[in-house]
Motif scaffolding. Sequence first.
Motif, PDB file in Angstrom:
ATOM      1  N   PRO A   1       0.738  -1.256   0.152  1.00  0.00           N
ATOM      2  CA  PRO A   1       0.143   0.008   0.116  1.00  0.00           C
ATOM      3  C   PRO A   1       0.684   1.237  -0.013  1.00  0.00           C
ATOM      4  O   PRO A   1       0.158   2.368  -0.279  1.00  0.00           O
ATOM      5  CB  PRO A   1      -0.849  -0.085   1.441  1.00  0.00           C
ATOM      6  N   VAL A   2       1.940   1.155   0.460  1.00  0.00           N
ATOM      7  CA  VAL A   2       2.872   2.553   0.470  1.00  0.00           C
ATOM      8  C   VAL A   2       4.286   2.196  -0.136  1.00  0.00           C
ATOM      9  O   VAL A   2       5.004   1.198   0.178  1.00  0.00           O
ATOM     10  CB  VAL A   2       2.972   2.936   2.020  1.00  0.00           C
ATOM     11  N   LEU A   3       4.877   3.016  -0.987  1.00  0.00           N
ATOM     12  CA  LEU A   3       6.082   3.040  -1.471  1.00  0.00           C
ATOM     13  C   LEU A   3       6.759   4.260  -1.414  1.00  0.00           C
ATOM     14  O   LEU A   3       6.243   5.473  -1.885  1.00  0.00           O
ATOM     15  CB  LEU A   3       5.827   2.512  -2.871  1.00  0.00           C
ATOM     16  N   THR A   4       8.018   4.439  -0.634  1.00  0.00           N
ATOM     17  CA  THR A   4       8.711   5.734  -0.476  1.00  0.00           C
ATOM     18  C   THR A   4       9.723   5.726  -1.473  1.00  0.00           C
ATOM     19  O   THR A   4      10.680   4.921  -1.744  1.00  0.00           O
ATOM     20  CB  THR A   4       9.279   5.561   0.964  1.00  0.00           C
ATOM     21  N   PHE A   5       9.899   6.803  -2.178  1.00  0.00           N
ATOM     22  CA  PHE A   5      11.012   7.098  -3.199  1.00  0.00           C
ATOM     23  C   PHE A   5      11.784   8.195  -2.530  1.00  0.00           C
ATOM     24  O   PHE A   5      11.580   9.311  -2.234  1.00  0.00           O
ATOM     25  CB  PHE A   5      10.410   7.552  -4.376  1.00  0.00           C
ATOM     26  N   ILE A   6      13.075   7.851  -2.036  1.00  0.00           N
ATOM     27  CA  ILE A   6      14.091   8.879  -1.600  1.00  0.00           C
ATOM     28  C   ILE A   6      15.234   9.251  -2.442  1.00  0.00           C
ATOM     29  O   ILE A   6      15.756   8.289  -2.893  1.00  0.00           O
ATOM     30  CB  ILE A   6      14.504   8.388  -0.162  1.00  0.00           C
ATOM     31  N   ARG A   7      15.421  10.385  -2.503  1.00  0.00           N
ATOM     32  CA  ARG A   7      16.696  10.899  -3.485  1.00  0.00           C
ATOM     33  C   ARG A   7      18.039  10.546  -2.825  1.00  0.00           C
ATOM     34  O   ARG A   7      17.940  10.686  -1.648  1.00  0.00           O
ATOM     35  CB  ARG A   7      16.615  12.370  -3.635  1.00  0.00           C
ATOM     36  N   VAL A   8      18.797   9.913  -3.400  1.00  0.00           N
ATOM     37  CA  VAL A   8      20.177   9.434  -2.649  1.00  0.00           C
ATOM     38  C   VAL A   8      20.669  10.505  -2.108  1.00  0.00           C
ATOM     39  O   VAL A   8      20.794  11.684  -2.637  1.00  0.00           O
ATOM     40  CB  VAL A   8      21.091   8.576  -3.593  1.00  0.00           C
ATOM     41  N   GLN A   9      21.331  10.345  -0.917  1.00  0.00           N
ATOM     42  CA  GLN A   9      21.737  11.450  -0.098  1.00  0.00           C
ATOM     43  C   GLN A   9      23.322  11.048  -0.133  1.00  0.00           C
ATOM     44  O   GLN A   9      23.604  10.125   0.204  1.00  0.00           O
ATOM     45  CB  GLN A   9      21.285  11.508   1.200  1.00  0.00           C
ATOM     46  N   GLU A  10      24.226  12.165  -0.529  1.00  0.00           N
ATOM     47  CA  GLU A  10      25.665  11.992  -0.628  1.00  0.00           C
ATOM     48  C   GLU A  10      26.137  11.959   0.670  1.00  0.00           C
ATOM     49  O   GLU A  10      27.155  12.806   0.988  1.00  0.00           O
ATOM     50  CB  GLU A  10      26.190  12.960  -1.537  1.00  0.00           C
ATOM     51  N   PHE A  11      26.020  11.112   1.487  1.00  0.00           N
ATOM     52  CA  PHE A  11      26.848  10.704   2.631  1.00  0.00           C
ATOM     53  C   PHE A  11      27.315   9.333   2.786  1.00  0.00           C
ATOM     54  O   PHE A  11      26.952   8.327   2.017  1.00  0.00           O
ATOM     55  CB  PHE A  11      25.709  10.780   3.696  1.00  0.00           C
ATOM     56  N   GLY A  12      28.239   9.135   3.525  1.00  0.00           N
ATOM     57  CA  GLY A  12      28.842   7.646   3.982  1.00  0.00           C
ATOM     58  C   GLY A  12      29.252   7.133   2.533  1.00  0.00           C
ATOM     59  O   GLY A  12      30.047   7.593   1.788  1.00  0.00           O
ATOM     60  N   ARG A  13      28.714   5.681   2.224  1.00  0.00           N
ATOM     61  CA  ARG A  13      29.294   4.956   1.182  1.00  0.00           C
ATOM     62  C   ARG A  13      28.972   5.591   0.139  1.00  0.00           C
ATOM     63  O   ARG A  13      29.480   5.514  -0.891  1.00  0.00           O
ATOM     64  CB  ARG A  13      28.773   3.583   1.287  1.00  0.00           C
ATOM     65  N   ALA A  14      27.616   6.287  -0.157  1.00  0.00           N
ATOM     66  CA  ALA A  14      27.280   6.638  -1.254  1.00  0.00           C
ATOM     67  C   ALA A  14      28.263   8.212  -1.507  1.00  0.00           C
ATOM     68  O   ALA A  14      28.612   8.239  -2.747  1.00  0.00           O
ATOM     69  CB  ALA A  14      26.049   7.490  -1.134  1.00  0.00           C
ATOM     70  N   TYR A  15      28.608   8.855  -0.723  1.00  0.00           N
ATOM     71  CA  TYR A  15      29.759  10.017  -1.106  1.00  0.00           C
ATOM     72  C   TYR A  15      30.947   9.252  -1.378  1.00  0.00           C
ATOM     73  O   TYR A  15      31.490   9.736  -2.461  1.00  0.00           O
ATOM     74  CB  TYR A  15      29.951  10.699   0.278  1.00  0.00           C
ATOM     75  N   ASP A  16      31.412   8.073  -0.812  1.00  0.00           N
ATOM     76  CA  ASP A  16      32.718   7.592  -0.968  1.00  0.00           C
ATOM     77  C   ASP A  16      32.692   6.945  -2.501  1.00  0.00           C
ATOM     78  O   ASP A  16      33.776   7.095  -2.951  1.00  0.00           O
ATOM     79  CB  ASP A  16      33.071   6.445   0.030  1.00  0.00           C
TER      80      ASP A  16
END
Length: 385
Positions: free
Chosen positions: A211-226
């Motif tokens: 019933p619920v689906l969340t879309f989150i824009r990736v945040q450039e922290f942690g492993r995403a930043y690296d």
Amino acid sequence: MVDEAQVFLEECPASPIGHILALKSHLEGVGESMPYISMDSLNDVTIYLTHACNLRCIHCYLSAGEPLGNELNVRDWLIILDKLRELGVRFVYLLGGEPMLLVRRGLFDIIRHAKDLGIYVSMSTNGTLVTRDVAVKLKEAGLDQVQVSVDGPNPAINDVIRGIGSFDLAMRAINILKDVGIGVSLSYTVMSSNAYYIVDMVRLAEKLGIPVLTFIRVQEFGRAYDNGIGLSDDDDAERVLYELLSIKANVKLVLNGFRFYLKNLRKTYEEIKGRLSDLGITNYTTCPAGKSRFVIDSNGDIYGCELLMSEEFKEGNALRDDIRHVWRDGFKVFRNRKYTEINQCSKCPMADLCNAGCPARAYRAYGSTNAPDPYCPLAKRSRKI
């Protein structure tokens, strides 16, 4: 469908309250509801039970994998839950790392104790460790809902991001959790490698009966930043936003981190002002850190936001300190943020609702929480001058 005002109001990429309340409303049969936006009191606390994780997702803002050396045990968490109840906390969100790694180390006891205290309990998981026996015990403990993270509509997309085999295991977990009667929502972190598959993900959620689906824009922290994980440019973020705004689906979509890509912020601002006025809400802010929520790390340390879990932002320790005093006297970096003194924000007509955007992103980009959100198009233009 999602309207633009909801995109603005559900801006915070860290707060879980949007998807928690969306699923809670569905499970209780109360239909559509506005996001919970009161800043008058403490609403929710996010608890990172462990930094340990069996996956190594390429975009993990926590860089989860190995546990901290001084993580708390189940007895410690029960004491902390008592303190949170005395403070009036209504919602607790359990995550990691992977909280299911604590199945044999007190996870069920933590959930059960929170429920005995009258706290609504939600949990995040990658789903890979969910078995029917575990799901039944989660249900018996009183777990209210689960959010399962899936970052692609099929293994070819998801498993490059989250690990080989993770998609099929997540699908198994979703079916098991639903079958034992636990409410399930999904989370999809949008980045360049999966941004063109969002409609397929919505259709998958419909097929699964989610019933619920969340879309989150990736945040450039942690492993995403690296790893340099993000969206390639603002045009991609805007395209994703408007695809989701226009899609017709039998699933509630929650969008976090897309506010600055609305084409007509001024028009949306006026609509929001009207909605808030009708509801009698005068203290809205896009950042709830230290105002209506805080975070407890796996060693008990307290922070306003999980994107700023470093020594300089530590407010105390939930096990050793009096949380009432921490809540009353702490979080000044968030509560006293001087967005009116930020050049790009001081004359902006939306400053009273925007509050200079996300302080964590501002700190990452400019080294100060009293800086503008780097996603803001006005701030970007002023820095190019």
